[in-house]
Scaffold this active site. Structure first.
Site, PDB file in Angstrom:
ATOM      1  N   ALA A   1       0.804  -1.230   0.000  1.00  0.00           N
ATOM      2  CA  ALA A   1       0.000   0.000   0.000  1.00  0.00           C
ATOM      3  C   ALA A   1       0.834   1.277   0.000  1.00  0.00           C
ATOM      4  O   ALA A   1       0.301   2.355  -0.271  1.00  0.00           O
ATOM      5  CB  ALA A   1      -0.954  -0.006   1.190  1.00  0.00           C
ATOM      6  N   ALA A   2       2.134   1.163   0.270  1.00  0.00           N
ATOM      7  CA  ALA A   2       2.971   2.369   0.170  1.00  0.00           C
ATOM      8  C   ALA A   2       3.580   2.494  -1.223  1.00  0.00           C
ATOM      9  O   ALA A   2       4.285   3.467  -1.511  1.00  0.00           O
ATOM     10  CB  ALA A   2       4.081   2.329   1.217  1.00  0.00           C
ATOM     11  N   GLY A   3       3.335   1.518  -2.077  1.00  0.00           N
ATOM     12  CA  GLY A   3       3.885   1.552  -3.430  1.00  0.00           C
ATOM     13  C   GLY A   3       3.017   2.385  -4.370  1.00  0.00           C
ATOM     14  O   GLY A   3       2.009   2.981  -3.952  1.00  0.00           O
TER      15      GLY A   3
ATOM     16  N   ILE B   1       0.986   1.669  -7.033  1.00  0.00           N
ATOM     17  CA  ILE B   1      -0.420   1.296  -7.290  1.00  0.00           C
ATOM     18  C   ILE B   1      -1.242   1.440  -6.008  1.00  0.00           C
ATOM     19  O   ILE B   1      -2.358   1.979  -6.024  1.00  0.00           O
ATOM     20  CB  ILE B   1      -0.523  -0.153  -7.822  1.00  0.00           C
ATOM     21  CG1 ILE B   1       0.200  -0.275  -9.165  1.00  0.00           C
ATOM     22  CG2 ILE B   1      -1.981  -0.584  -7.959  1.00  0.00           C
ATOM     23  CD1 ILE B   1       0.275  -1.689  -9.705  1.00  0.00           C
TER      24      ILE B   1
ATOM     25  N   ARG C   1       7.381 -10.055 -17.504  1.00  0.00           N
ATOM     26  CA  ARG C   1       6.748 -10.173 -16.173  1.00  0.00           C
ATOM     27  C   ARG C   1       7.097 -11.502 -15.524  1.00  0.00           C
ATOM     28  O   ARG C   1       7.249 -11.596 -14.313  1.00  0.00           O
ATOM     29  CB  ARG C   1       5.240 -10.001 -16.291  1.00  0.00           C
ATOM     30  CG  ARG C   1       4.837  -8.618 -16.816  1.00  0.00           C
ATOM     31  CD  ARG C   1       3.339  -8.536 -16.951  1.00  0.00           C
ATOM     32  NE  ARG C   1       2.873  -7.301 -17.553  1.00  0.00           N
ATOM     33  CZ  ARG C   1       2.663  -7.143 -18.866  1.00  0.00           C
ATOM     34  NH1 ARG C   1       2.917  -8.123 -19.719  1.00  0.00           N
ATOM     35  NH2 ARG C   1       2.209  -5.993 -19.327  1.00  0.00           N
TER      36      ARG C   1
ATOM     37  N   ASN D   1       8.773 -12.836  -6.730  1.00  0.00           N
ATOM     38  CA  ASN D   1       7.407 -12.504  -6.289  1.00  0.00           C
ATOM     39  C   ASN D   1       6.570 -13.718  -5.922  1.00  0.00           C
ATOM     40  O   ASN D   1       5.707 -13.641  -5.036  1.00  0.00           O
ATOM     41  CB  ASN D   1       6.680 -11.700  -7.380  1.00  0.00           C
ATOM     42  CG  ASN D   1       7.181 -10.257  -7.459  1.00  0.00           C
ATOM     43  OD1 ASN D   1       7.923  -9.811  -6.594  1.00  0.00           O
ATOM     44  ND2 ASN D   1       6.773  -9.544  -8.503  1.00  0.00           N
TER      45      ASN D   1
ATOM     46  N   GLY E   1      -0.124  -8.086  -8.363  1.00  0.00           N
ATOM     47  CA  GLY E   1       1.337  -8.236  -8.443  1.00  0.00           C
ATOM     48  C   GLY E   1       1.728  -9.253  -9.502  1.00  0.00           C
ATOM     49  O   GLY E   1       1.140 -10.330  -9.584  1.00  0.00           O
ATOM     50  N   ASN E   2       2.725  -8.931 -10.286  1.00  0.00           N
ATOM     51  CA  ASN E   2       3.116  -9.773 -11.419  1.00  0.00           C
ATOM     52  C   ASN E   2       4.076 -10.899 -11.067  1.00  0.00           C
ATOM     53  O   ASN E   2       4.874 -10.751 -10.153  1.00  0.00           O
ATOM     54  CB  ASN E   2       3.767  -8.883 -12.496  1.00  0.00           C
ATOM     55  CG  ASN E   2       2.715  -8.238 -13.364  1.00  0.00           C
ATOM     56  OD1 ASN E   2       1.744  -8.867 -13.743  1.00  0.00           O
ATOM     57  ND2 ASN E   2       2.931  -6.969 -13.690  1.00  0.00           N
TER      58      ASN E   2
ATOM     59  N   ASP F   1      -5.570  -4.751 -19.294  1.00  0.00           N
ATOM     60  CA  ASP F   1      -5.444  -5.132 -20.707  1.00  0.00           C
ATOM     61  C   ASP F   1      -6.768  -4.886 -21.433  1.00  0.00           C
ATOM     62  O   ASP F   1      -6.793  -4.386 -22.564  1.00  0.00           O
ATOM     63  CB  ASP F   1      -5.053  -6.614 -20.800  1.00  0.00           C
ATOM     64  CG  ASP F   1      -3.857  -6.913 -19.923  1.00  0.00           C
ATOM     65  OD1 ASP F   1      -2.751  -6.506 -20.279  1.00  0.00           O
ATOM     66  OD2 ASP F   1      -4.040  -7.526 -18.847  1.00  0.00           O
TER      67      ASP F   1
ATOM     68  N   HIS G   1      -1.735 -12.325 -18.387  1.00  0.00           N
ATOM     69  CA  HIS G   1      -1.353 -10.898 -18.398  1.00  0.00           C
ATOM     70  C   HIS G   1       0.128 -10.840 -18.783  1.00  0.00           C
ATOM     71  O   HIS G   1       1.007 -10.695 -17.939  1.00  0.00           O
ATOM     72  CB  HIS G   1      -1.591 -10.284 -17.019  1.00  0.00           C
ATOM     73  CG  HIS G   1      -1.109  -8.868 -16.913  1.00  0.00           C
ATOM     74  ND1 HIS G   1      -1.585  -7.842 -17.695  1.00  0.00           N
ATOM     75  CD2 HIS G   1      -0.159  -8.302 -16.128  1.00  0.00           C
ATOM     76  CE1 HIS G   1      -0.973  -6.723 -17.387  1.00  0.00           C
ATOM     77  NE2 HIS G   1      -0.086  -6.975 -16.442  1.00  0.00           N
TER      78      HIS G   1
HETATM   79  P1  NAD Z   1       5.992  -0.449  -6.274  1.00  0.00           P
HETATM   80  O1  NAD Z   1       7.391  -0.948  -6.211  1.00  0.00           O
HETATM   81  O2  NAD Z   1       5.733   0.987  -6.455  1.00  0.00           O
HETATM   82  O3  NAD Z   1       5.220  -0.902  -4.962  1.00  0.00           O
HETATM   83  C1  NAD Z   1       5.234  -2.222  -4.529  1.00  0.00           C
HETATM   84  C2  NAD Z   1       5.098  -2.183  -3.020  1.00  0.00           C
HETATM   85  O4  NAD Z   1       4.958  -3.516  -2.583  1.00  0.00           O
HETATM   86  C3  NAD Z   1       6.312  -1.590  -2.303  1.00  0.00           C
HETATM   87  O5  NAD Z   1       5.896  -0.540  -1.457  1.00  0.00           O
HETATM   88  C4  NAD Z   1       6.892  -2.759  -1.542  1.00  0.00           C
HETATM   89  O6  NAD Z   1       7.447  -2.383  -0.284  1.00  0.00           O
HETATM   90  C5  NAD Z   1       5.647  -3.630  -1.363  1.00  0.00           C
HETATM   91  N1  NAD Z   1       5.915  -5.042  -1.133  1.00  0.00           N
HETATM   92  C6  NAD Z   1       6.895  -5.814  -1.643  1.00  0.00           C
HETATM   93  N2  NAD Z   1       6.805  -7.059  -1.153  1.00  0.00           N
HETATM   94  C7  NAD Z   1       5.737  -7.070  -0.330  1.00  0.00           C
HETATM   95  C8  NAD Z   1       5.135  -8.057   0.482  1.00  0.00           C
HETATM   96  N3  NAD Z   1       5.617  -9.296   0.551  1.00  0.00           N
HETATM   97  N4  NAD Z   1       4.047  -7.722   1.211  1.00  0.00           N
HETATM   98  C9  NAD Z   1       3.546  -6.471   1.163  1.00  0.00           C
HETATM   99  N5  NAD Z   1       4.087  -5.489   0.430  1.00  0.00           N
HETATM  100  C10 NAD Z   1       5.169  -5.783  -0.297  1.00  0.00           C
HETATM  101  O7  NAD Z   1       5.264  -1.318  -7.408  1.00  0.00           O
HETATM  102  P2  NAD Z   1       3.858  -1.005  -8.106  1.00  0.00           P
HETATM  103  O8  NAD Z   1       4.066  -0.141  -9.275  1.00  0.00           O
HETATM  104  O9  NAD Z   1       2.857  -0.622  -7.080  1.00  0.00           O
HETATM  105  O10 NAD Z   1       3.519  -2.472  -8.681  1.00  0.00           O
HETATM  106  C11 NAD Z   1       3.208  -3.530  -7.814  1.00  0.00           C
HETATM  107  C12 NAD Z   1       3.024  -4.825  -8.620  1.00  0.00           C
HETATM  108  O11 NAD Z   1       1.912  -4.717  -9.498  1.00  0.00           O
HETATM  109  C13 NAD Z   1       4.228  -5.184  -9.497  1.00  0.00           C
HETATM  110  O12 NAD Z   1       4.435  -6.592  -9.436  1.00  0.00           O
HETATM  111  C14 NAD Z   1       3.761  -4.785 -10.880  1.00  0.00           C
HETATM  112  O13 NAD Z   1       4.447  -5.471 -11.900  1.00  0.00           O
HETATM  113  C15 NAD Z   1       2.301  -5.185 -10.798  1.00  0.00           C
HETATM  114  N6  NAD Z   1       1.402  -4.611 -11.794  1.00  0.00           N
HETATM  115  C16 NAD Z   1       0.423  -5.432 -12.283  1.00  0.00           C
HETATM  116  C17 NAD Z   1      -0.478  -4.942 -13.210  1.00  0.00           C
HETATM  117  C18 NAD Z   1      -1.566  -5.830 -13.767  1.00  0.00           C
HETATM  118  O14 NAD Z   1      -2.239  -5.421 -14.726  1.00  0.00           O
HETATM  119  N7  NAD Z   1      -1.778  -7.044 -13.267  1.00  0.00           N
HETATM  120  C19 NAD Z   1      -0.397  -3.615 -13.638  1.00  0.00           C
HETATM  121  C20 NAD Z   1       0.606  -2.814 -13.117  1.00  0.00           C
HETATM  122  C21 NAD Z   1       1.514  -3.324 -12.190  1.00  0.00           C
HETATM  123  C1  LMR Z   2       1.321  -3.436 -16.942  1.00  0.00           C
HETATM  124  O1  LMR Z   2       0.766  -4.140 -17.772  1.00  0.00           O
HETATM  125  O2  LMR Z   2       1.379  -2.185 -17.047  1.00  0.00           O
HETATM  126  C2  LMR Z   2       1.919  -4.056 -15.712  1.00  0.00           C
HETATM  127  O3  LMR Z   2       1.817  -5.441 -15.750  1.00  0.00           O
HETATM  128  C3  LMR Z   2       3.310  -3.615 -15.461  1.00  0.00           C
HETATM  129  C4  LMR Z   2       4.272  -4.220 -16.434  1.00  0.00           C
HETATM  130  O4  LMR Z   2       5.252  -4.819 -15.986  1.00  0.00           O
HETATM  131  O5  LMR Z   2       4.058  -4.091 -17.643  1.00  0.00           O
END
Ligand code: NAD
Ligand code: LMR
Length: 325
Positions: free
Chosen positions: A12-14, A16, A98, A105, A130-131, A159, A187
């Site tokens: 939640a501090a990241g 997304i 990914r 992950n 998370g990916n 998507d 994805h």
């Molecule tokens: P980010 O690095 O900004 O934030 C991720 C956060 O997760 C960080 O604050 C980190 O401290 C925290 N974290 C790491 N491990 C953890 C754990 N075990 N428990 C709790 N928190 C934990 O990344 P982001 O941009 O927020 O992206 C997060 C994930 O979402 C990535 O894997 C990214 O690839 C994925 N993503 C998926 C999609 C989708 O369409 N499915 C789209 C965008 C991003």
């Molecule tokens: C996306 O589709 O934007 C996310 O899965 C982040 C990535 O790694 O592309």
């Protein structure tokens, strides 16, 4: 006022998590008549930053936000939660696929699945973001034997929304006029954005666009959009991902519009010949908090081949994480 419901967000501090928490607190996911309690989960080193997120959330004075819990303990984080958005994990950087994230992950989602199994509401709905999202969701689901597999999903909505945008830009049509689009499979680069059943303002989409544009431009554009965003921003999509997560949950909880469907990563029941149990994206209609795969769509040879390519990749990912299932 209704009683508050609990929403857990990991990471939640990241980026997304930060984008999602405020929109959810403003009523964007569950509506402006539904009080909520946020249960924000982070790893220990990010707890200080998470404190800052909590302070900002409180400073918004959202009328719906009854409480914010911040923790690095997943059992506390998922306690009694009604909804869980599993975001926390590493994002990829330029040049990575990914699936390259699976090693780092994948191991996050077994313990989280078990904590959800043991502590969440029995009706919890889980969305893995998370990916690599599909296989991480598969891991979480397999570690939650007391819950129904249908309570676990992975995010394909970004998507789906990207495909809507590409089609709208090409045809000059309104997003609201485009229905029955599907993104099948994973994805990842192998996903299959399919307009063969899609309608634009009541007309078949395939009669409105050139088929070579569809195959040679549209499909690769949607498949590569994540990498394109990383290249432009220097970081992966965040606000659009948070928005897609909210769309996914809203449809799952409140239903898809009449005469339309959406794309969700769900455990395959064997529909369209896809291996049972794989976390695979299908066209689904949602109603009363449940989803149902849209059956009996005609699949031509092109579509069948595409759905098989993305299934093969998911089978390989599943093999790679066998020890975590
Ligand atoms: P980010 O690095 O900004 O934030 C991720 C956060 O997760 C960080 O604050 C980190 O401290 C925290 N974290 C790491 N491990 C953890 C754990 N075990 N428990 C709790 N928190 C934990 O990344 P982001 O941009 O927020 O992206 C997060 C994930 O979402 C990535 O894997 C990214 O690839 C994925 N993503 C998926 C999609 C989708 O369409 N499915 C789209 C965008 C991003
Ligand atoms: C996306 O589709 O934007 C996310 O899965 C982040 C990535 O790694 O592309």
């Amino acid at each position: 006022m209704k009683p508050a419901v609990r929403i857990a967000i990991t990471g939640a501090a990241g980026n997304i998590g930060y984008a999602a928490a405020f929109r959810i607190s403003a009523g964007g996911m569950l509506g402006t008549d539904q009080p909520i309690i946020l249960q924000l989960v982070e790893i220990e080193p990010a707890l200080q930053a998470l404190k800052g997120v909590e302070m900002e959330l409180l400073d918004c004075a959202f009328p719906l936000l009854e409480n914010v819990i911040t923790t690095s303990d997943i059992e506390t984080g998922f306690k009694d939660t009604d909804y869980a958005l599993l975001v926390g994990s590493k994002p990829r950087t330029k040049g990575m696929e990914r699936s390259d994230l699976l090693g780092d992950n994948g191991k996050i989602f077994g313990p989280q699945g078990r904590a959800i199994n043991n502590h969440a509401s029995r009706n919890v709905k889980v969305l893995v973001i998370g990916n690599p999202a599909n296989t991480n969701a598969l891991i979480a689901m397999n570690n939650a034997p007391d819950l129904s597999p249908s309570q676990f999903s992975s995010m394909m909505r970004l998507d789906h929304n990207r495909a809507l945008n590409q089609l709208s830009l090409k045809t000059g049509s309104k997003i609201a006029d485009i229905t029955r689009l599907t993104v099948w499979g994973n994805h990842s680069l192998t996903q299959y954005p399919d307009i063969s059943h899609c309608r634009i303002d009541g007309q078949d989409a395939t009669s409105v666009v050139d088929i070579s544009w569809y195959k040679e431009t549209f499909i690769p554009n949607v498949q590569n959009r994540g990498a394109e965003i990383i290249s432009a921003r220097g970081a992966s999509s965040a606000a659009s991902a948070a928005s897609a997560a909210i769309d996914h949950m809203r449809n799952w909880i409140f239903g898809t519009p009449e005469d339309d469907w959406t794309s969700m990563g769900i455990p395959s029941a064997g529909d369209y010949g896809i291996t049972e149990g794989l976390m695979y994206s299908f066209p689904v209609r949602c109603k009363n908090g449940s989803y149902e795969v849209v059956h009996d769509l005609h699949m031509d040879d092109f579509s069948t081949e595409k759905t098989k390519i993305t299934e093969k990749e998911l089978l390989e990912e599943r093999d790679a994480v066998k020890a975590l299932l």
